[in-house]
Design a protein around this motif. Sequence first.
Motif, PDB file in Angstrom:
ATOM      1  N   VAL A 159       0.846  -1.202   0.000  1.00 64.71           N
ATOM      2  CA  VAL A 159       0.000   0.000   0.000  1.00 64.71           C
ATOM      3  C   VAL A 159       0.879   1.250   0.000  1.00 64.71           C
ATOM      4  CG1 VAL A 159      -1.680   1.320   1.349  1.00 64.71           C
ATOM      5  CG2 VAL A 159      -1.960  -1.156   1.092  1.00 64.71           C
ATOM      6  N   SER A 160       1.969   1.210   0.746  1.00 68.43           N
ATOM      7  CA  SER A 160       2.897   2.347   0.776  1.00 68.43           C
ATOM      8  C   SER A 160       3.472   2.624  -0.609  1.00 68.43           C
ATOM      9  CB  SER A 160       4.037   2.077   1.762  1.00 68.43           C
ATOM     10  OG  SER A 160       3.550   1.888   3.068  1.00 68.43           O
ATOM     11  N   CYS A 161       3.810   1.555  -1.327  1.00 65.80           N
ATOM     12  CA  CYS A 161       4.333   1.717  -2.679  1.00 65.80           C
ATOM     13  C   CYS A 161       3.296   2.395  -3.575  1.00 65.80           C
ATOM     14  CB  CYS A 161       4.703   0.358  -3.269  1.00 65.80           C
ATOM     15  SG  CYS A 161       6.043  -0.496  -2.409  1.00 65.80           S
TER      16      CYS A 161
ATOM     17  N   PHE B  98      -6.289  -9.019  12.800  1.00 63.32           N
ATOM     18  CA  PHE B  98      -7.339  -8.824  11.802  1.00 63.32           C
ATOM     19  C   PHE B  98      -7.628  -7.346  11.542  1.00 63.32           C
ATOM     20  CE2 PHE B  98      -8.101 -12.823  14.076  1.00 63.32           C
ATOM     21  CZ  PHE B  98      -7.970 -13.710  13.016  1.00 63.32           C
ATOM     22  N   SER B  99      -6.769  -6.483  12.060  1.00 65.23           N
ATOM     23  CA  SER B  99      -6.930  -5.050  11.849  1.00 65.23           C
ATOM     24  C   SER B  99      -5.905  -4.551  10.846  1.00 65.23           C
ATOM     25  CB  SER B  99      -6.758  -4.294  13.169  1.00 65.23           C
ATOM     26  OG  SER B  99      -6.671  -2.897  12.937  1.00 65.23           O
ATOM     27  N   PHE B 100      -6.349  -3.695   9.947  1.00 63.16           N
ATOM     28  CA  PHE B 100      -5.434  -3.101   8.977  1.00 63.16           C
ATOM     29  C   PHE B 100      -4.405  -2.209   9.670  1.00 63.16           C
ATOM     30  CE2 PHE B 100      -4.741   0.100   5.418  1.00 63.16           C
ATOM     31  CZ  PHE B 100      -3.935  -0.748   4.675  1.00 63.16           C
ATOM     32  N   TRP B 101      -4.699  -1.797  10.889  1.00 66.17           N
ATOM     33  CA  TRP B 101      -3.794  -0.935  11.653  1.00 66.17           C
ATOM     34  C   TRP B 101      -3.051  -1.720  12.731  1.00 66.17           C
ATOM     35  CZ3 TRP B 101      -3.731   3.540   9.152  1.00 66.17           C
ATOM     36  CH2 TRP B 101      -4.861   3.882   8.413  1.00 66.17           C
TER      37      TRP B 101
ATOM     38  N   ILE C 257       3.706   1.578  11.105  1.00 62.59           N
ATOM     39  CA  ILE C 257       3.149   1.891   9.787  1.00 62.59           C
ATOM     40  C   ILE C 257       3.800   3.155   9.235  1.00 62.59           C
ATOM     41  CG2 ILE C 257       1.064   2.629   8.576  1.00 62.59           C
ATOM     42  CD1 ILE C 257      -0.511   0.781  10.492  1.00 62.59           C
ATOM     43  N   MET C 258       3.961   4.153  10.096  1.00 62.01           N
ATOM     44  CA  MET C 258       4.557   5.415   9.656  1.00 62.01           C
ATOM     45  C   MET C 258       5.998   5.198   9.197  1.00 62.01           C
ATOM     46  SD  MET C 258       5.082   8.941  11.817  1.00 62.01           S
ATOM     47  CE  MET C 258       3.377   8.848  12.374  1.00 62.01           C
ATOM     48  N   TRP C 259       6.763   4.394   9.952  1.00 66.91           N
ATOM     49  CA  TRP C 259       8.169   4.179   9.590  1.00 66.91           C
ATOM     50  C   TRP C 259       8.310   3.254   8.381  1.00 66.91           C
ATOM     51  CZ3 TRP C 259       8.819   8.235  11.618  1.00 66.91           C
ATOM     52  CH2 TRP C 259       8.808   8.530  12.974  1.00 66.91           C
ATOM     53  N   LEU C 260       7.249   2.552   8.036  1.00 66.93           N
ATOM     54  CA  LEU C 260       7.226   1.776   6.798  1.00 66.93           C
ATOM     55  C   LEU C 260       6.786   2.651   5.630  1.00 66.93           C
ATOM     56  CD1 LEU C 260       7.521  -1.144   5.624  1.00 66.93           C
ATOM     57  CD2 LEU C 260       5.087  -1.433   6.074  1.00 66.93           C
ATOM     58  N   LEU C 261       5.805   3.492   5.887  1.00 67.38           N
ATOM     59  CA  LEU C 261       5.201   4.323   4.853  1.00 67.38           C
ATOM     60  C   LEU C 261       6.134   5.428   4.367  1.00 67.38           C
ATOM     61  CD1 LEU C 261       2.397   4.969   3.419  1.00 67.38           C
ATOM     62  CD2 LEU C 261       1.998   6.560   5.299  1.00 67.38           C
ATOM     63  N   LEU C 262       6.706   6.191   5.287  1.00 66.41           N
ATOM     64  CA  LEU C 262       7.454   7.384   4.906  1.00 66.41           C
ATOM     65  C   LEU C 262       8.713   7.098   4.081  1.00 66.41           C
ATOM     66  CD1 LEU C 262       7.071   9.611   8.106  1.00 66.41           C
ATOM     67  CD2 LEU C 262       5.853   9.786   5.924  1.00 66.41           C
ATOM     68  N   PRO C 263       9.583   6.153   4.484  1.00 63.57           N
ATOM     69  CA  PRO C 263      10.768   5.893   3.656  1.00 63.57           C
ATOM     70  C   PRO C 263      10.407   5.400   2.259  1.00 63.57           C
ATOM     71  CG  PRO C 263      11.047   4.961   5.846  1.00 63.57           C
ATOM     72  CD  PRO C 263       9.619   5.363   5.730  1.00 63.57           C
TER      73      PRO C 263
ATOM     74  N   LEU D 257      25.460   2.930  10.692  1.00 61.12           N
ATOM     75  CA  LEU D 257      26.615   2.310  11.345  1.00 61.12           C
ATOM     76  C   LEU D 257      26.420   2.163  12.852  1.00 61.12           C
ATOM     77  CD1 LEU D 257      29.535   4.086   9.429  1.00 61.12           C
ATOM     78  CD2 LEU D 257      28.625   1.779   9.056  1.00 61.12           C
ATOM     79  N   THR D 258      25.779   3.140  13.468  1.00 66.65           N
ATOM     80  CA  THR D 258      25.597   3.101  14.921  1.00 66.65           C
ATOM     81  C   THR D 258      24.285   2.459  15.341  1.00 66.65           C
ATOM     82  OG1 THR D 258      24.564   5.294  14.967  1.00 66.65           O
ATOM     83  CG2 THR D 258      26.975   5.193  15.164  1.00 66.65           C
ATOM     84  N   LYS D 259      23.403   2.238  14.324  1.00 61.05           N
ATOM     85  CA  LYS D 259      22.055   1.714  14.618  1.00 61.05           C
ATOM     86  C   LYS D 259      21.328   2.603  15.636  1.00 61.05           C
ATOM     87  CE  LYS D 259      22.931  -3.128  13.458  1.00 61.05           C
ATOM     88  NZ  LYS D 259      24.152  -2.854  12.698  1.00 61.05           N
ATOM     89  N   ALA D 260      21.531   3.910  15.475  1.00 60.16           N
ATOM     90  CA  ALA D 260      20.922   4.881  16.391  1.00 60.16           C
ATOM     91  C   ALA D 260      19.397   4.791  16.332  1.00 60.16           C
ATOM     92  CB  ALA D 260      21.363   6.299  16.017  1.00 60.16           C
ATOM     93  N   ASN D 261      18.792   4.791  17.496  1.00 62.12           N
ATOM     94  CA  ASN D 261      17.335   4.688  17.594  1.00 62.12           C
ATOM     95  C   ASN D 261      16.778   6.014  18.112  1.00 62.12           C
ATOM     96  OD1 ASN D 261      14.635   4.171  18.398  1.00 62.12           O
ATOM     97  ND2 ASN D 261      15.089   1.995  18.614  1.00 62.12           N
ATOM     98  N   ILE D 262      16.154   6.773  17.222  1.00 68.30           N
ATOM     99  CA  ILE D 262      15.549   8.049  17.599  1.00 68.30           C
ATOM    100  C   ILE D 262      14.044   7.915  17.410  1.00 68.30           C
ATOM    101  CG2 ILE D 262      15.478  10.522  17.149  1.00 68.30           C
ATOM    102  CD1 ILE D 262      18.321  10.337  16.094  1.00 68.30           C
ATOM    103  N   PHE D 263      13.372   7.643  18.508  1.00 69.53           N
ATOM    104  CA  PHE D 263      11.921   7.414  18.496  1.00 69.53           C
ATOM    105  C   PHE D 263      11.516   6.289  17.542  1.00 69.53           C
ATOM    106  CE2 PHE D 263      12.444  11.996  19.460  1.00 69.53           C
ATOM    107  CZ  PHE D 263      11.985  11.969  20.775  1.00 69.53           C
ATOM    108  N   GLY D 264      12.420   5.347  17.351  1.00 65.13           N
ATOM    109  CA  GLY D 264      12.130   4.207  16.493  1.00 65.13           C
ATOM    110  C   GLY D 264      12.132   4.525  15.015  1.00 65.13           C
ATOM    111  N   ALA D 265      12.482   5.757  14.644  1.00 62.99           N
ATOM    112  CA  ALA D 265      12.425   6.164  13.236  1.00 62.99           C
ATOM    113  C   ALA D 265      13.597   5.591  12.458  1.00 62.99           C
ATOM    114  CB  ALA D 265      12.440   7.687  13.127  1.00 62.99           C
TER     115      ALA D 265
END
Length: 461
Positions: free
Chosen positions: A76-78, A217-220, A227-233, A428-436
Motif C-alpha cells: 500500500v505504501s508503494c 485482523f486489523s489493517f492498523w 506503519i509510519m516508519w514503513l510508509l514514509l521511507p 553504522l551506529t544503529k541509532a534509535n531516535i523514536f524508532g524512526a
Amino acid sequence: MILFIVIIYMLFVLGVGWWSGRKYIKGMTDFLLAGRRLGVWMCAATLAATHFGGGMVMGGSEYGFNYGWSGAWYGVSCGIGILLLAFTTAGKFRELSLYTVPDYLELRYGGKTIRILGSLLSLVALIGILAAMVLSARNALGILGITGNTGAILATLVFIVYTTFGGLWAATITDAVQLMIAAFGVALGAFLVLAKTGGISNLSAMLIAKGVESNYFSFWGLGTSSIMWLLLPTIMYTLIGQDFYQRLFAAKDGNVAKTASIIGGIILVIVSFFPTIIGMGARALSDLDSGANSFPWVVQNLMNPVIGGIILAAILSAIMSTADSLLTAATSHIVKDFWIETFKMDQIKDEKKLLNISRNFTFIIGILSLLIALIMPGIIDALIYSYTMYSAGVFIPVMGGVLWKSATREGALASIIVGSIVALWGILTKANIFGAPAEIYAALISLAIFVVVSLVTQKKR
C-alpha cells in the motif's frame, strides 16, 4: 510441468527483447526512454511493475503470515508513493524532457557537483538492489528444486540479455506482461487459499483457533509508529527514485505521466492484499514456523503442477520486472550523468553511437550485479545502504527545489552532504531516535540545513 512453463516464459521474454531491439531501438533515447512514446496504460504498467517485485510477493506473504491484514502496508505504501508522484512532480518533470533525476538537480541548482553526488548514491544503491534481486530469483527457483547458483545465473542472464537487446522498450513490454502474470498469479494463490479455508470468515476462525491476537485482523495492527516508519521511507524513495522517473520521462507528455501514475498507484494498492491473504492462509493451514516459507508452501501444497508453474512464473515475473527497471535506471546514470555530462565523452546528438555504449554498460552492470550476488553477497547490504543515504540526502533538494523558489545551490549541496552523512551514521551506529528509520531523522536534519544555508546564501545570489 512447472519447469517447462518457466522455460517457455523465459524464452518468451528473450524473444520480446530481441523483437523490441529490432523494431523500436534506433538510438539512445529509444533505448533509455522508449523514445518518449509510452501511452497511459503501458506507462502505468511499467510504473507498477517497478515496485511489484519479489519483495512485495515474498515479503508481502511473510508480513501477512506474521501480522495479518496490516502486512499489506508495504505494498500500500508503494501505491501511495506513486499516487503522490502524480500530484507533485510527474507531469512537471516530464515536461522538462529530462533523462535522470540528477538532470533536474543540475538544471535547478547549477554545477556538476550536485549531479555527481546524486548519481553516485543512486547508482551504488541500484546495483546493490539488483544484486539482491539475483538472490531473490535463486530463492524462487529453489521451489523447483533448482538449488545453488544455477537458477540465479539463468534467470539473471535472461533479464540482462532482453534488457540489453531492447532497453526500456523491452523492459516496458515485458513489465506489462509480467505485471499481468504476477497479479494473476498472486490473485489465484489468494483465491485457492480462501477456497481451501472456506472464505474470509472461516480463515479468521482458523487463525483464532491457532491463537492469533485480535489486532491480527486489523489493517492498523502493526501500530501507528510501525506503519509510519514503513510508509514514509517508501514514499520518500518513490518520489526521487531514478527507476520511477525514467518511466515518467518515457511518457508521451506530462498528462500521460500524471494519469499513468494515478492508475499505477491504484493497481499496486489493490494487488498488495493478495500476498497478504496467501501468508495468512499459510499460517492457518500449515505448521510453518517461519512466514518466509509461506508462499512456497502454498505453491507446493495447494496447487497442481500447471497452476504451480503459473505461480512460479508470477514470482519470477515480479522479480524480473523490478530487476530490468533497476538495470535501465543504472545505465541512465552511467551514460547520461557520467559519460555525457560529467566526462564529456560524447555529445547527446550522436545517438547511434551512444546506443551501443548504453547496451555495453547495461550488460556490464548486469554481470557485475550477478558477480556481487554470487561471490560477495555480504556487501549487498552495504551497497543498499546507499538507498537510505540517497533518500536522506536527495529527497529535500529535489522536493525543496520544486516547492521553494528561493532554494540555493549551496543549500542543496549542504543538504545532500549532511543528510547522507547523518544517514550513514545512523546505519553504522544503529541509532534509535523514536524508532524512526535513519532516512527519516537524517532527512529532517537535511531539511534544516537546506533552509538555513539557502537563507544565508540568498543575497549572494
